[in-house]
Design a protein around this motif. Sequence first.
Motif, short mmCIF file in Angstrom:
data_model
loop_
_atom_site.label_atom_id
_atom_site.label_comp_id
_atom_site.label_asym_id
_atom_site.label_seq_id
_atom_site.Cartn_x
_atom_site.Cartn_y
_atom_site.Cartn_z
N ALA A 10 -15.37 71.59 -46.49
CA ALA A 10 -14.98 72.24 -48.02
C ALA A 10 -16.33 72.67 -48.58
N TYR A 11 -17.29 71.79 -48.59
CA TYR A 11 -18.56 72.10 -49.08
C TYR A 11 -19.40 73.17 -48.21
N GLN A 12 -19.14 73.20 -47.01
CA GLN A 12 -19.74 74.01 -46.18
C GLN A 12 -19.29 75.43 -45.99
N LYS A 13 -18.00 75.57 -46.33
CA LYS A 13 -17.20 76.78 -46.34
C LYS A 13 -17.68 77.44 -47.75
N SER A 14 -17.69 76.72 -48.77
CA SER A 14 -17.92 77.14 -50.20
C SER A 14 -19.57 77.53 -50.14
N SER A 15 -20.24 76.85 -49.51
CA SER A 15 -21.83 77.37 -49.55
C SER A 15 -22.06 78.69 -48.90
N ALA A 16 -21.02 78.71 -47.61
CA ALA A 16 -21.46 79.66 -46.66
C ALA A 16 -20.82 81.04 -47.46
N LYS A 17 -19.84 81.07 -48.23
CA LYS A 17 -19.39 82.04 -49.23
C LYS A 17 -20.66 82.40 -50.14
N GLY A 18 -21.37 81.43 -50.55
CA GLY A 18 -22.54 81.81 -51.64
C GLY A 18 -23.59 82.59 -50.81
N PHE A 19 -23.54 82.66 -49.57
CA PHE A 19 -24.45 83.70 -48.89
C PHE A 19 -24.02 85.02 -48.29
N ASP A 20 -22.77 85.19 -49.07
CA ASP A 20 -21.95 86.52 -48.51
C ASP A 20 -22.83 87.72 -49.07
N GLN A 21 -23.55 87.62 -50.15
CA GLN A 21 -24.32 88.59 -50.53
C GLN A 21 -25.78 88.72 -50.23
N VAL A 22 -26.05 87.75 -49.40
CA VAL A 22 -27.27 87.67 -48.83
C VAL A 22 -27.43 87.99 -47.06
N ASP A 23 -28.18 88.92 -46.90
CA ASP A 23 -28.50 89.23 -45.24
C ASP A 23 -29.59 88.68 -44.94
N VAL A 24 -30.75 88.85 -45.60
CA VAL A 24 -32.11 88.26 -45.52
C VAL A 24 -32.64 87.97 -46.76
N ALA A 25 -33.01 86.57 -46.93
CA ALA A 25 -33.83 86.07 -47.94
C ALA A 25 -35.27 86.00 -47.72
N VAL A 26 -36.05 86.65 -48.78
CA VAL A 26 -37.50 86.61 -48.79
C VAL A 26 -38.13 85.57 -49.69
N THR A 27 -39.00 84.58 -49.20
CA THR A 27 -39.39 83.66 -50.00
C THR A 27 -40.97 83.61 -49.65
N ALA A 28 -41.62 82.67 -50.70
CA ALA A 28 -43.00 82.68 -50.52
C ALA A 28 -43.47 82.07 -49.45
N GLU A 29 -44.52 82.24 -48.50
CA GLU A 29 -45.00 81.61 -47.46
C GLU A 29 -45.69 80.16 -48.32
N SER A 30 -45.41 79.04 -47.70
CA SER A 30 -45.70 77.97 -48.18
C SER A 30 -47.22 77.55 -47.50
N ARG A 31 -48.20 77.19 -48.49
CA ARG A 31 -49.52 77.19 -48.04
C ARG A 31 -49.92 75.50 -47.92
N GLU A 32 -50.59 75.24 -46.80
CA GLU A 32 -51.14 73.78 -46.57
C GLU A 32 -52.22 73.52 -47.37
N ASP A 33 -52.63 72.14 -47.94
CA ASP A 33 -53.76 72.02 -48.37
C ASP A 33 -54.76 71.89 -47.46
N GLU A 34 -56.00 72.61 -47.67
CA GLU A 34 -56.98 72.64 -46.73
C GLU A 34 -58.13 72.00 -47.15
N GLY A 35 -58.97 71.22 -46.61
CA GLY A 35 -60.31 70.50 -47.15
C GLY A 35 -59.92 69.96 -48.36
N ASN A 36 -60.79 70.49 -49.33
CA ASN A 36 -60.62 70.13 -50.80
C ASN A 36 -60.22 71.18 -51.54
N THR A 37 -59.19 72.04 -51.13
CA THR A 37 -58.61 73.02 -52.04
C THR A 37 -57.01 72.72 -52.22
N ILE A 38 -56.59 72.86 -53.19
CA ILE A 38 -55.16 72.54 -53.63
C ILE A 38 -54.44 74.02 -53.06
#
Length: 842
Positions: free
Chosen positions: A43-71
């Motif tokens: 029931a939850y899976q079908k409900s959540s799938a309906k939530g993506f009916d208006q989304v064909d592609v989602a664009v999100t920010a590229e996560s950046r890993e901490d490197e050296g002493n930089t946050i």
Amino acid sequence: MFRTALRNVLAHKARLLMTVLAVMLGVAFVSGTLVFTNTISEAYQKSSAKGFDQVDVAVTAESREDEGNTIGKNPDLTQALLEKSAEVPGASNAIGVVSGFTAIADKDGKLIGGGFQSQGGNYYGDKDPRYPLSEGAAPHGANQVAIDSETAKRAGYKVGDTVRISVDGPVLKPVVTGIFTTDDGNVAAGGSLALFDTATAQKLFGKPGTYDEIDVKAASGTSQTALKAALDKALPADLVQTETGKELADEQAEMISSSMSGLKQGLLVFAGIALFVGTFIIANTFTMLVAQRTKELALLRAVGASRRQVTRSVLIEAFVVGLVAAVTGLVAGIGIGAGLKSLMGTLGATVPDGPLVITPGTVGVALAVGVLITMLAAWLPGRRAAKIPPVAAMSSVHAKATTKSLVLRNTLGALFSGAGVAVILAATTMDGSDGQAPMGMGAVLLIIGVFILTPLLSRPLIAAAAPLLRVFGISGKLARQNSVRNPRRTAATASALMIGLTLITGMTVMAGSLQKSIDKMASAAVKADYVVSMANGNELSADVEKKLAKVDDVTAVSPLRNAASRIDGQTEYLTGVNGSAIGELTDLKVDDGAFKVGGSQVVVDQDRAKSFGWKAGSTFTVHYEDGKAQKLTVAGVYEGNELISGIMLDTATLNPHLSELSDMQVMLKTSDGASAATKDKLEKALGSNPAIKVQDKKDLSDSIAQMFTLMLNMLYGLLAMAVIVAVLGVINTLAMSVFERSQEIGMLRAIGLDRKGIKRMVRLESLVISLFGGVLGIGLGVFFGWAAGELLGTKMATYELVLPWARMGVFLLLAATVGILAALWPARRAARMNMLAAIKAE
């Protein structure tokens, strides 16, 4: 032989009914669990799938890993990126998404939803395809909001009403301009969703001019994968990442399935234990049935049946019984699954609509469990009966177990028990995580060992009840003798109750001990009268500390402000505190140096000091999130705990390096101490904000212990299952015992024992057997509770063993009640026997 087996099943309908019930209960629990979790999950899976009916592609920010002493800091999704996404070939339109925690209060000022399920976002434009309006219009401006239809229904809100809403600052009082429908899974689970216009949402959630996500809709004839490829080509790969709506729906489905697996496993553990307990009853039943038919089986052997055929005939009986129990258990399980779904609705948890899901796997598991468990339990009695020589069976030479078999059984039981105790004791000396597996293995070995030794243990323990049984005269004496006459049967009957009480006693001991330990921790580590935090565990606005500091009677206040940093190339979170007040608000034991926080002086907990090799006077370099570095000095090393730990430094030192100020908690002390009036004053100072919790020490320890309380309540449900199965076992044993002793009961009636005396004898026998199982179960439970506590004590310095004497008394009383209730029908049956017919019975 097949016809003989079927005839035996039909000939012993009443005696096998209890066995069918025992198996059926276990199967019903297993199949009910699978039906319920599969139904909710789908029931939850079908409900959540309906939530993506208006989304064909989602664009999100590229996560950046901490490197050296930089946050690492994720890039922003700007308006320019949104416009560029909308212009990509194959794109129909693009919507900018902003979201965050938003608490909605009902008309009584109480928080709607479960805190973490209270969400907010933006309504994009005048007509957002994600959220169809059922009433009213889209929100515009800071004083307007749209809410979901489920929340409106639960709280009684309608268009034009003013609602109290909180994000992370002061309480807002916007007007409801629209009510929308949504397939959002959080709303389906009982949460709430509030939508503002885009500019207002960006401001409230601290993201002015930027978005959390950009949802792109494909033009007609363009596939999701083609649109994704076009976006990947057009947008900077180092700034954004893309996922198709199908990928998002699949991820959501997997997440839902994973979250349901914990519930499924917990419920299946209950079902497994019910089946485990039921196995003893089945084995006991078939042992007695085979014993009663020994002469009949010997006759079959004498006329040419082989050992294998005799064993097979018993297994055929078990197969028929198991099949009947499995089918009825499956039907009952489907009813349980439907009932649990309805119960969730009754308890206030909203579940998305959907059909009852009965998979082939559920049917297969139910049938396999019912049939295999029954046949496995019947195999040993059948094999044992087949090995008895026909002549010996005819003359009843086999009636008593040989000394050799008893010595072998007791030796084996002693070895298992000794090994189990040794492994458990060894596990208590290990570190918490390392000792879990050995302790589990030791517990299994000890339970098996005690089960094997139960016939031996029954004699001295039941003998201890002799003085009390003498009060009941000849009935009491006969009850004691009957209890020890067949130690194997007594042991198998008592073991069903023993296992249930072992589990529940062990968990009760642990829960009580943990509650006491958490109370000690709260009182020992926290001197503050109140701790203020967000209902969903998110961060508080820095304004909360300022408002609380202005309240009359507040004598000391300090935030607990988390901030990421880099120390020696690894991420470490700092805790900013008010250096001048933190000493008044905490009472942490200092092992090295002094508890001084201010300027470049910090205090660290033991674990971090050990990890970095620090001690009082040590210096280290910290790199803040703005890239700047500073040398800090360890003024003291303190004993951390589950409530307070980490590297503490003054907020005056930390704040200049933070882009946003927010707190995980605010601690404060008042001149009048904790009281209902003071708490009310503090809540009013914060605008009676539904999103903010004001907790005293007791509230704090109760919230931490809530998880253990929930687990304990679930285990009490398990105890109810174990008790039902145990009652069936005792009834079964007594009914067969009465049948076996028909001649004896007839003789007792003939020489003067009246019907009341017969009833009393059977009831006392049942009471003694049940109390024997209760004493063993409580004793083992206390030992397991102590051992698990010793293991937990390695992680929790304040752990202290607490024995819940009152509850253990209730458990023993429960065992006695089981014995009395279980004896009602067998005792009545024994008393109603015709003495002459009974004397003539074979």
